[in-house]
Motif scaffolding. Sequence first.
Motif, PDB file in Angstrom:
ATOM      1  N   ASN A  64       6.459   1.387  -0.519  1.00 27.78           N
ATOM      2  CA  ASN A  64       5.901   2.114  -1.652  1.00 27.78           C
ATOM      3  C   ASN A  64       5.833   3.524  -1.554  1.00 27.78           C
ATOM      4  O   ASN A  64       5.178   3.997  -0.756  1.00 27.78           O
ATOM      5  N   LYS A  82       8.062   1.292 -10.442  1.00 29.08           N
ATOM      6  CA  LYS A  82       7.001   1.088  -9.430  1.00 29.08           C
ATOM      7  C   LYS A  82       6.989   1.753  -8.231  1.00 29.08           C
ATOM      8  O   LYS A  82       6.263   1.647  -7.205  1.00 29.08           O
ATOM      9  N   THR A 113       1.619   6.731  -5.052  1.00 22.70           N
ATOM     10  CA  THR A 113       0.299   6.982  -4.576  1.00 22.70           C
ATOM     11  C   THR A 113      -0.449   5.644  -4.611  1.00 22.70           C
ATOM     12  O   THR A 113      -1.847   5.860  -4.368  1.00 22.70           O
ATOM     13  N   GLU A 114      -0.386   4.756  -5.257  1.00 22.74           N
ATOM     14  CA  GLU A 114      -1.123   3.825  -5.536  1.00 22.74           C
ATOM     15  C   GLU A 114      -0.612   2.535  -5.073  1.00 22.74           C
ATOM     16  O   GLU A 114       0.519   2.042  -5.098  1.00 22.74           O
ATOM     17  N   ALA A 115      -1.587   1.399  -4.624  1.00 26.05           N
ATOM     18  CA  ALA A 115      -1.059   0.156  -4.471  1.00 26.05           C
ATOM     19  C   ALA A 115      -0.162  -0.534  -5.445  1.00 26.05           C
ATOM     20  O   ALA A 115      -0.589  -0.453  -6.658  1.00 26.05           O
ATOM     21  N   GLU A 124       0.957  -0.994   0.058  1.00 26.86           N
ATOM     22  CA  GLU A 124       0.096  -0.146  -0.002  1.00 26.86           C
ATOM     23  C   GLU A 124       0.827   1.241  -0.072  1.00 26.86           C
ATOM     24  O   GLU A 124       1.989   1.234   0.351  1.00 26.86           O
ATOM     25  N   PRO A 125       0.421   2.488  -0.671  1.00 25.94           N
ATOM     26  CA  PRO A 125       1.441   3.608  -0.472  1.00 25.94           C
ATOM     27  C   PRO A 125       1.843   3.881   0.851  1.00 25.94           C
ATOM     28  O   PRO A 125       0.817   4.000   1.826  1.00 25.94           O
TER      29      PRO A 125
END
Length: 150
Positions: A105, A74, A108-110, A41-42
Amino acid sequence: MKTRGFEKVAKYMDVEFPMPERKTQFSAGYDISAAEEVVLEPGKLVLVPTGVKAYMQTGEFLGLHIRSSMAVKKHLMLVNNVGIIDADYYNNADNEGHIMVALMNMGTEAVTIPQGERIAQGIFFNYLTVDDDDKIEKAVRGGGFGSTGK
């Protein structure tokens, strides 16, 4: 006698994933894959299991480095920048020497890392010690991940 290499840990013995290998003739690093699917997750840290342990000689360590595709494409980073796997981490009592890759991460996205995706590179290094280092009593590793100095 084994010199250096990789083996599966017992927990993942029956799981299919690529063992670490160099992909090109002049590659320095052995590509290391995720042993299972993981979602990052972010802004979150995840220890990604590799299912492998590394053995090597005294005076050597395995350096873990993130693959550039993971970082650039990524937005993932190796939390400790370079992971250091000591020779005495192999077959320790806590986790058998299972190499876990600490990824964060930064996007901003999973991000989903599928089982078998190459996430890191392992490079074997020699290291040097200071004068009289052999005269200082050292502890024997008793634990696994993060156990040095406990």
